[in-house]
Scaffold this active site. Structure first.
Site, short mmCIF file in Angstrom:
data_model
loop_
_atom_site.label_atom_id
_atom_site.label_comp_id
_atom_site.label_asym_id
_atom_site.label_seq_id
_atom_site.Cartn_x
_atom_site.Cartn_y
_atom_site.Cartn_z
N ASP A 1 1.00 -1.24 0.14
CA ASP A 1 0.04 -0.03 -0.20
C ASP A 1 0.84 1.19 -0.60
OD1 ASP A 1 -2.23 1.47 0.13
OD2 ASP A 1 -2.79 1.54 1.82
N CYS B 1 -6.99 -26.23 11.21
CA CYS B 1 -6.31 -25.36 11.23
C CYS B 1 -5.34 -26.36 12.24
CB CYS B 1 -6.29 -24.04 11.09
SG CYS B 1 -6.72 -22.97 12.36
N HIS C 1 -5.58 -19.62 13.13
CA HIS C 1 -6.28 -19.78 12.94
C HIS C 1 -7.43 -18.68 11.62
CE1 HIS C 1 -10.77 -21.16 12.91
NE2 HIS C 1 -11.13 -19.98 13.67
N CYS D 1 -13.22 -26.20 11.35
CA CYS D 1 -11.55 -25.81 10.53
C CYS D 1 -10.39 -27.02 10.57
CB CYS D 1 -11.45 -24.43 11.96
SG CYS D 1 -9.71 -24.08 11.48
N ASP E 1 -8.45 -7.19 1.08
CA ASP E 1 -7.13 -7.56 2.78
C ASP E 1 -7.92 -6.64 3.87
OD1 ASP E 1 -7.40 -5.13 1.62
OD2 ASP E 1 -5.88 -4.43 3.43
N CYS F 1 -7.04 -25.56 15.72
CA CYS F 1 -8.09 -25.84 15.72
C CYS F 1 -7.53 -27.28 16.10
CB CYS F 1 -9.00 -25.13 14.46
SG CYS F 1 -9.91 -24.40 14.69
#
Length: 364
Positions: free
Chosen positions: A82, A299, A328, A297, A259, A302
């Site tokens: 940015d 991940c 997560h 989930c 984003d 998790c």
RNA sequence: GGACGGGUGGCCGAGCGGUUAAUGGCAGCAGGCUGUAAACCUGCCGCUCCUUGCGAGCUACGGAGGUUCGAAUCCUCCCCCGUCCA
């Protein structure tokens, strides 16, 4: 019928499947997450960096000497930087806008630095960004039509200057430059702005100035008014949005890239996103909860840790909490986008959108 | 046994005659966070009641008395704790 589309963005650092969510890594790091997990576990294809912050520290010349931003931070995939336009908004007490550019007083030591449309291009070229953003003015909400017009017109002038400068560049031919559509919360200004920026024939376009305090419906309305005017064969990037359930809404309006700091920042603040909505892990009710954050989930967090353990880490102020929580939340966001892309390819995106709308419909 | 210094709300710690239910900090509880000045910020944090208000009542600054219109703050005795001297 929706405006959702699945595409590919080719960069010098990999192909990006869109729609895509880009984790925010302002200071050459996605806070709390190692690059290894970003590329592995999370499989993020592109992340953000920030011109204002990296210019101040460690400095773009240093980054250039270190072989560019990718090499400096050991991130082999794509980077979008940015321009500092958001800091015009967030650091509004530390800057002064003029036709020439933005004079910032560093939040670190007060030093004055003038950011111009041209200089921000140069800085981003020094980084070796895959996608650079033009310097824009992110206007606060609410703003009058008059102020929004004046601001938008300046943003357009800056975009032209940035583009002219960018096209004369001698180095880093791999950097694309995206202009940013502004115009406050006025559809006519958004359309005017988009129409003028399209003349630049840029590789991609962004929609900025959203999520600055306005109602959600307004942000989506502005997006909806803008995307049809942007070239269909170029990526469209909606900057700084949104909540998980809003991602499909933006995709439905023809947005390809998004984003947001919410998944990473909220993670550190004890707010986790799940398939069933928010889960504020710092709450006392999870003290002895043996279940995972989100049973749906997959991940690392998790799969291995209980809510009770995560809450403990948060309470104890342990660094690991930030890492596990961010892992997560980013998984949640990236999964939503992967799933969204999949449904677009299968032709079932409208069903997904309907499901999300039904589950997250505003209560009462 | 003696001399000093202390005992304040879950903890630490200010206050040292009235504006004190009692500054701060920590812990605890709740909320916020949207192109990151954010591992940050805000609010609540003795008990009870209600007409939820700069509301009412009750309890509270080791214990018991006392002085005073009024005491966490002054006096007396007692009980603890710390340091030093015997």
């Amino acid at each position: 019928m929706t405006g959702a589309r699945a595409g590919l963005i080719h960069t010098a650092h990999g192909v990006i499947e869109t729609p895509v969510f880009m984790p925010v890594g302002t200071q050459a790091t996605v806070k709390g997450v190692m690059q290894r997990d970003l590329a592995g576990e999370l499989d993020a294809k592109i992340i953000l960096g920030n011109t204002y912050h990296l210019f101040l520290r460690p400095g773009h010349e240093l980054i250039r000497r270190m072989g560019g931003l990718h090499r400096f931070m050991s991130w082999p995939r794509a980077i979008l930087t940015d321009s500092g336009g958001f800091q015009v908004f967030s650091l509004n007490t530390l800057r002064k806008i003029s036709e020439e550019g933005v004079l910032f007083h560093s939040h670190l030591n007060g030093d004055a630095h003038l950011f111009t449309p041209e200089s921000t291009v140069d800085v981003q070229l020094a980084f070796g960004s895959d996608i650079a953003m033009v310097l824009d003015e992110c206007l606060p909400y609410p703003a009058s039509h008059e102020d929004a017009r004046a601001s938008m017109e300046r943003t357009v002038r800056w975009a032209r200057k940035a583009y002219t400068h960018y096209e004369r560049r001698e180095t880093s031919l791999h950097t694309a430059l995206f202009p940013i559509v502004q115009g406050g919360m006025y559809t006519d200004l958004r359309r005017d702005c988009a129409a003028q920026l399209v003349e630049l024939n840029a590789d991609g376009y962004a929609i900025g100035g959203l999520s600055v305090g306005e109602p959600r419906a307004l942000s989506q309305e502005m997006t909806e008014a803008t995307t049809p005017l942007l070239p269909a064969d170029r990526p469209r990037y909606c900057m700084g949005v949104g909540m998980p359930e809003e991602l499909p809404e933006y995709v439905a309006r023809g947005v390809d890239m998004m984003d947001c700091v919410l998944p990473s920042r909220n993670a550190r603040n004890g707010y986790l996103f799940t398939t069933h909505g928010k889960l504020v892990i710092k709450q006392a009710q999870y003290k002895e909860d043996e279940g995972p954050v989100d049973a749906h989930c997959g991940c690392y967090t998790c799969l291995n840790f209980s809510r009770a353990y995560l809450r403990h880490l948060y309470q104890a102020n342990e660094i690991l909490f930030s890492t596990l929580a961010t892992l997560h939340n980013l998984t949640h966001y990236l999964d939503i986008m992967r799933q969204t892309r999949q449904t677009i390819l299968l032709g079932t995106f409208p069903a997904l959108l309907a499901r999300v709308r039904a589950e997250f419909a505003p209560e009462q």
